[in-house]
Design a protein around this motif. Structure first.
Motif, PDB file in Angstrom:
ATOM      1  N   PRO A 108       1.999   8.299  -5.018  1.00 23.06           N
ATOM      2  CA  PRO A 108       1.807   6.874  -5.265  1.00 23.06           C
ATOM      3  C   PRO A 108       2.165   6.498  -6.701  1.00 23.06           C
ATOM      4  CG  PRO A 108      -0.296   7.990  -5.375  1.00 23.06           C
ATOM      5  CD  PRO A 108       0.709   9.042  -4.975  1.00 23.06           C
ATOM      6  N   ALA A 109       2.608   5.277  -6.863  1.00 25.04           N
ATOM      7  CA  ALA A 109       2.865   4.764  -8.209  1.00 25.04           C
ATOM      8  C   ALA A 109       1.552   4.377  -8.876  1.00 25.04           C
ATOM      9  CB  ALA A 109       3.792   3.550  -8.135  1.00 25.04           C
ATOM     10  N   ILE A 110       0.558   4.027  -8.051  1.00 24.15           N
ATOM     11  CA  ILE A 110      -0.765   3.641  -8.557  1.00 24.15           C
ATOM     12  C   ILE A 110      -1.803   4.509  -7.874  1.00 24.15           C
ATOM     13  CG2 ILE A 110      -2.447   1.764  -8.714  1.00 24.15           C
ATOM     14  CD1 ILE A 110      -0.068  -0.187  -8.537  1.00 24.15           C
ATOM     15  N   LEU A 111      -2.620   5.184  -8.650  1.00 20.61           N
ATOM     16  CA  LEU A 111      -3.656   6.065  -8.119  1.00 20.61           C
ATOM     17  C   LEU A 111      -5.019   5.452  -8.428  1.00 20.61           C
ATOM     18  CD1 LEU A 111      -4.269   8.791  -6.749  1.00 20.61           C
ATOM     19  CD2 LEU A 111      -4.336   9.827  -9.028  1.00 20.61           C
ATOM     20  N   ILE A 112      -5.844   5.289  -7.411  1.00 20.69           N
ATOM     21  CA  ILE A 112      -7.155   4.667  -7.576  1.00 20.69           C
ATOM     22  C   ILE A 112      -8.237   5.686  -7.256  1.00 20.69           C
ATOM     23  CG2 ILE A 112      -8.703   2.875  -6.690  1.00 20.69           C
ATOM     24  CD1 ILE A 112      -6.228   1.178  -6.141  1.00 20.69           C
ATOM     25  N   LEU A 113      -9.147   5.893  -8.208  1.00 25.48           N
ATOM     26  CA  LEU A 113     -10.258   6.834  -8.042  1.00 25.48           C
ATOM     27  C   LEU A 113     -11.551   6.034  -8.085  1.00 25.48           C
ATOM     28  CD1 LEU A 113      -8.997   9.559 -10.561  1.00 25.48           C
ATOM     29  CD2 LEU A 113      -8.473   9.356  -8.126  1.00 25.48           C
ATOM     30  N   ASP A 114     -12.145   5.815  -6.913  1.00 20.78           N
ATOM     31  CA  ASP A 114     -13.357   5.010  -6.811  1.00 20.78           C
ATOM     32  C   ASP A 114     -14.571   5.933  -6.860  1.00 20.78           C
ATOM     33  OD1 ASP A 114     -15.333   3.216  -6.363  1.00 20.78           O
ATOM     34  OD2 ASP A 114     -14.525   2.405  -4.496  1.00 20.78           O
ATOM     35  N   GLU A 115     -15.029   6.202  -8.096  1.00 18.11           N
ATOM     36  CA  GLU A 115     -16.155   7.121  -8.312  1.00 18.11           C
ATOM     37  C   GLU A 115     -15.908   8.439  -7.608  1.00 18.11           C
ATOM     38  OE1 GLU A 115     -20.113   5.382  -8.222  1.00 18.11           O
ATOM     39  OE2 GLU A 115     -19.213   3.435  -7.823  1.00 18.11           O
ATOM     40  N   ALA A 116     -14.675   8.927  -7.716  1.00 15.91           N
ATOM     41  CA  ALA A 116     -14.241  10.090  -6.946  1.00 15.91           C
ATOM     42  C   ALA A 116     -14.906  11.382  -7.381  1.00 15.91           C
ATOM     43  CB  ALA A 116     -12.723  10.241  -7.058  1.00 15.91           C
ATOM     44  N   THR A 117     -15.467  11.414  -8.588  1.00 15.55           N
ATOM     45  CA  THR A 117     -16.098  12.653  -9.064  1.00 15.55           C
ATOM     46  C   THR A 117     -17.621  12.576  -9.050  1.00 15.55           C
ATOM     47  OG1 THR A 117     -15.973  11.870 -11.341  1.00 15.55           O
ATOM     48  CG2 THR A 117     -14.111  13.174 -10.530  1.00 15.55           C
ATOM     49  N   ALA A 118     -18.152  11.524  -8.428  1.00 14.57           N
ATOM     50  CA  ALA A 118     -19.611  11.314  -8.479  1.00 14.57           C
ATOM     51  C   ALA A 118     -20.378  12.393  -7.735  1.00 14.57           C
ATOM     52  CB  ALA A 118     -19.948   9.939  -7.909  1.00 14.57           C
ATOM     53  N   ASN A 119     -19.808  12.884  -6.611  1.00 13.28           N
ATOM     54  CA  ASN A 119     -20.532  13.842  -5.774  1.00 13.28           C
ATOM     55  C   ASN A 119     -20.027  15.273  -5.940  1.00 13.28           C
ATOM     56  OD1 ASN A 119     -22.042  11.750  -4.699  1.00 13.28           O
ATOM     57  ND2 ASN A 119     -20.579  11.387  -3.036  1.00 13.28           N
ATOM     58  N   ILE A 120     -19.351  15.528  -7.059  1.00 12.61           N
ATOM     59  CA  ILE A 120     -18.753  16.850  -7.251  1.00 12.61           C
ATOM     60  C   ILE A 120     -19.479  17.581  -8.372  1.00 12.61           C
ATOM     61  CG2 ILE A 120     -16.624  18.032  -7.940  1.00 12.61           C
ATOM     62  CD1 ILE A 120     -15.063  15.818  -6.642  1.00 12.61           C
ATOM     63  N   ASP A 121     -19.650  18.882  -8.141  1.00 15.29           N
ATOM     64  CA  ASP A 121     -20.316  19.674  -9.168  1.00 15.29           C
ATOM     65  C   ASP A 121     -19.418  19.794 -10.393  1.00 15.29           C
ATOM     66  OD1 ASP A 121     -18.720  22.380  -8.915  1.00 15.29           O
ATOM     67  OD2 ASP A 121     -19.167  21.712  -6.867  1.00 15.29           O
ATOM     68  N   ARG A 141       0.800  -1.223   0.000  1.00 15.32           N
ATOM     69  CA  ARG A 141       0.000   0.000   0.000  1.00 15.32           C
ATOM     70  C   ARG A 141       0.832   1.272   0.000  1.00 15.32           C
ATOM     71  NH1 ARG A 141      -4.005  -2.784   4.429  1.00 15.32           N
ATOM     72  NH2 ARG A 141      -4.981  -4.237   2.950  1.00 15.32           N
ATOM     73  N   THR A 142       2.149   1.150   0.254  1.00 15.39           N
ATOM     74  CA  THR A 142       3.001   2.338   0.126  1.00 15.39           C
ATOM     75  C   THR A 142       3.099   2.796  -1.325  1.00 15.39           C
ATOM     76  OG1 THR A 142       4.980   0.948  -0.053  1.00 15.39           O
ATOM     77  CG2 THR A 142       4.402   1.770   2.149  1.00 15.39           C
ATOM     78  N   HIS A 143       2.781   1.908  -2.268  1.00 18.73           N
ATOM     79  CA  HIS A 143       2.843   2.255  -3.685  1.00 18.73           C
ATOM     80  C   HIS A 143       1.513   2.791  -4.195  1.00 18.73           C
ATOM     81  CE1 HIS A 143       6.690   0.314  -3.682  1.00 18.73           C
ATOM     82  NE2 HIS A 143       6.176  -0.896  -3.454  1.00 18.73           N
ATOM     83  N   MET A 144       0.493   2.878  -3.338  1.00 12.83           N
ATOM     84  CA  MET A 144      -0.851   3.197  -3.826  1.00 12.83           C
ATOM     85  C   MET A 144      -1.457   4.381  -3.090  1.00 12.83           C
ATOM     86  SD  MET A 144      -2.503  -0.603  -4.199  1.00 12.83           S
ATOM     87  CE  MET A 144      -1.664  -1.893  -5.109  1.00 12.83           C
TER      88      MET A 144
END
Length: 673
Positions: free
Chosen positions: A585-598, A503-506
């Motif tokens: 991070p070497a790996i970036l994970i966006l889990d529906e990160a823009t769903a609640n943003i205008d 998880r240090t890479h993420m």
């Protein structure tokens, strides 16, 4: 490991403090329990010693008492050479004292009539000329005892003062060691929580976990602070008292020893019922905590849908159940506490009276008045620790049940396994090889998933709810482990790494960002010393949070309360993005990160991501397909399988599932416009 052994193991961590406390307690108890022996000596040797045999001596001899022109010394103080001269006696009859100037054959029942003292024993009686003593004459015979009485009184006071200091020391050390034990236990529990698998928290409400860390450990604290000190103190007191009783009268001491098995049987019966009741009480208490936590978190929904009555009814059911078992414990404690102690106390005194009999109370009896006084005093003292032990039974059982719940949590298997630590930052090449996974056995949510993500690529996961998108990321992060297949990072299986190193890479950004109490800066750095203040500011700037910082009076040091409720959803998401980026991070994970943003905030984030994702492998889960058009590869998921794979243009040309989803969303947007 059994609960008792684990509790003992924690106690042994601070065994030096506990042993020191017990030694101090033994000294304090020894000093305090000398009181009845001193009282016995005062009664037998000084107060009732006047009835011992007196011998006539020459005038001026030490400890001699002058009476009617002659001097007399008590037999235990007679140290003149040769045989003693004339013998004399002093006898108490009622409240008066009488002087008999000759030897007396035996002692027994006494009567005075016409200047004669008649002593009867069995069928034999004898009369002796007796002279009644005045108060002044009585005082003369007591005068040699004053020095000894004063010495014993001051000795007893000195021992009490001595005992007080040692009592303070043992109490302080016992309490401190108990607090240390609970401090260590809470640290262990909270530290262990950090290592438990996510699955554990999926199945256990947060309120129940909190109850174990707070309420249950507090009950265990009572065990060490109150119960342990009471039991140790009471045990040492009882040992000291029984030792004194055996020194006074062996037969009666054995009679009093019968109290010990009664207490043991008593505790067994009590534990049989109390254990079940306390299990129910602690379990219901956890349910109440969970219900309160859920209600507080969902208060806007409860009020919006007018669900207050139903919520209150559910709470009242738990509360009533809690009251029911508390009442059962109350009945049990009332039955097996003070009432039973009083019964045992009365039986002990009946045995005492039966043993001595009324004949034992006169001077010819089988036991002295001083011994009888000491025995009664010790017997009274004996029931103080017994009462203390009995009163702690309820806390003992509650603590034992609570300890079982805490140790059950500590016994949960940790997820952190040892692995070969990664020395360098990962490049970000990820490969899934025929991965299958199920949260529940036999119900696969991922089926033979295989794909590759090269360094710097953006992989988008799309599909309907429940298609398995988030499960892929859960596997990648090792929140859960796949039952089949393998996942490779830079050609190495992630199962050969420890979770911490993996998880240090993420970095991850969730749909509903979580902010901790603290400041904006501490939420970005997560208190990691490797991340400087400059890096925090840079990360916030890279995600486009300049306007947010300008509007806050303290900027990066602006306080954040629980969950960041004073910030908008967009502001919280920006901070969450900055947090992920600050760790590089070497790996970036966006889990529906823009769903609640205008839309405006989303544009800011998209511009920032175009910069920061360079050189990083990015996984994106998105419902709004317009946000992933530039992704290198789009994986279309359905029922745990990848049904389509390719770029946006390639998938649109196929006119498959992705095409239908995109056209449907595009149509809705046009109709809204």
């Amino acid at each position: 490991m059994k609960t008792g052994k684990t509790l003992w193991k924690y106690a042994l961590i601070y065994k030096k403090l506990l042993i020191s406390a017990v030694l101090l307690l033994m000294v304090a108890v020894g000093a305090e329990l000398t009181g009845p022996f001193i009282g016995k000596k005062m009664i037998d040797d000084h107060i009732l010693g006047i009835e011992k045999t007196w011998y006539e001596v020459s005038a001026g001899e030490k400890n001699a008492v002058s009476f009617q022109g002659k001097s007399y010394v008590r037999e235990d103080r007679y140290d003149s050479p040769g045989a003693p001269d004339n013998e004399a006696h002093i006898y108490q009859v009622g409240t008066s004292y009488y002087f008999v100037g000759q030897a007396v054959s035996f002692d027994g029942d006494r009567k005075v009539s016409d200047g004669k003292l008649t002593i009867s024993k069995g069928g034999e009686s004898r009369a002796y000329p007796a002279e009644k003593l005045t108060k002044q004459e009585i005082f003369k015979f007591y005068q040699p005892e004053i020095h000894g009485l004063l010495f014993l009184v001051f000795l007893y006071l000195g021992l009490l003062v001595f005992s007080v200091f040692f009592q303070y020391g043992q109490h302080y050390l016992l309490q401190m060691s108990a607090n240390r034990i609970i401090q260590k236990m809470r640290q262990d529990v909270f530290s262990h929580l950090q290592t438990l698998p996510v699955r554990y928290f999926d199945n256990l409400p947060a309120g129940k976990v909190v109850a174990r860390v707070t309420n249950d450990t507090e009950a265990i604290r009572d065990l060490y602070v109150t119960v342990l000190s009471t039991f140790v103190t009471s045990a040492i007191y009882m040992i000291g008292i029984f030792t004194a009783l055996f020194l006074l009268d062996i037969k009666l001491a054995f009679l009093c020893l019968a109290i010990v098995p009664i207490i043991l049987i008593w505790s067994i019966i009590y534990r049989k019922y109390a254990s079940d009741y306390n299990h129910q009480i602690r379990s219901i208490n956890s349910d109440i905590n969970a219900k309160m936590n859920e209600s507080i978190q969902g208060m806007p929904i409860i009020q919006a849908f007018r669900h207050q009555k139903e919520t209150m009814r559910e709470f009242e059911q738990l509360n009533e159940s809690h009251f029911h078992y508390q009442n059962k414990m109350l009945n049990l404690n009332s039955l097996l506490s003070h009432n039973l102690v009083n019964v045992i106390r009365n039986l002990a005194f009946v045995g005492l009276i039966w043993h001595f009999g009324s004949a034992s109370l006169n001077a010819a009896g089988i036991i002295s008045i001083g011994v009888l006084y000491a025995f009664v005093d010790y017997l009274n003292r004996l029931f103080q620790p017994i009462t203390g032990i009995v009163n702690q039974f309820s806390k003992l059982e509650l603590a034992r049940v609570s300890a079982g719940r805490v140790f059950e949590l500590l016994a949960e298997n940790e997820t952190e396994a040892q692995g070969i630590p990664a020395k360098d930052r990962a490049s970000g090449h990820v490969e899934f090889r025929d991965v299958s996974f199920a949260y529940n056995e036999g119900e696969d949510v991922l089926k033979n998933i295989s794909f590759k993500a090269k360094k710097g690529e953006t992989i988008a996961l799309v599909g309907h709810t429940g298609s398995g998108k988030s499960s892929i990321l859960n596997i990648l992060f090792r929140f859960y482990d796949a039952q089949k297949g393998d996942v490779l990072l830079d050609g190495k299986s992630i199962y050969e790494m420890s979770r911490h190193e993996l998880r240090t890479h993420m970095g991850i950004v969730l749909q509903d960002p979580f902010l901790f109490s603290g400041t904006i800066g501490s939420n970005v750095s997560m208190e990691d010393e490797r991340i400087s203040a400059e890096r925090i500011t840079e990360a916030l700037r890279e995600v486009g949070a300049e306007n947010l910082l300008k509007n806050l009076p303290k900027g990066v040091e602006e306080p954040v309360i629980e969950k960041g409720s004073t910030l908008s959803s967009g502001e919280r998401q920006l901070i969450s993005f900055a947090r992920a980026l600050a760790f590089d991070p070497a790996i970036l994970i966006l889990d529906e990160a823009t769903a609640n943003i205008d839309t405006e905030t989303e544009a800011v984030i998209q511009n920032a991501l175009d910069v920061v994702k360079q050189g990083r492998t990015t996984f994106v889960i998105a419902h709004r397909l317009s946000t992933i058009r530039n992704a290198d590869t789009i994986l279309v998921m359905e029922k745990g399988s990848i049904i389509e794979k390719g770029s946006h243009e390639e998938l649109m040309e196929q006119k498959g599932q992705y095409y239908q989803m995109y056209e449907l969303q595009k149509g809705k947007q046009n109709s809204i416009a």
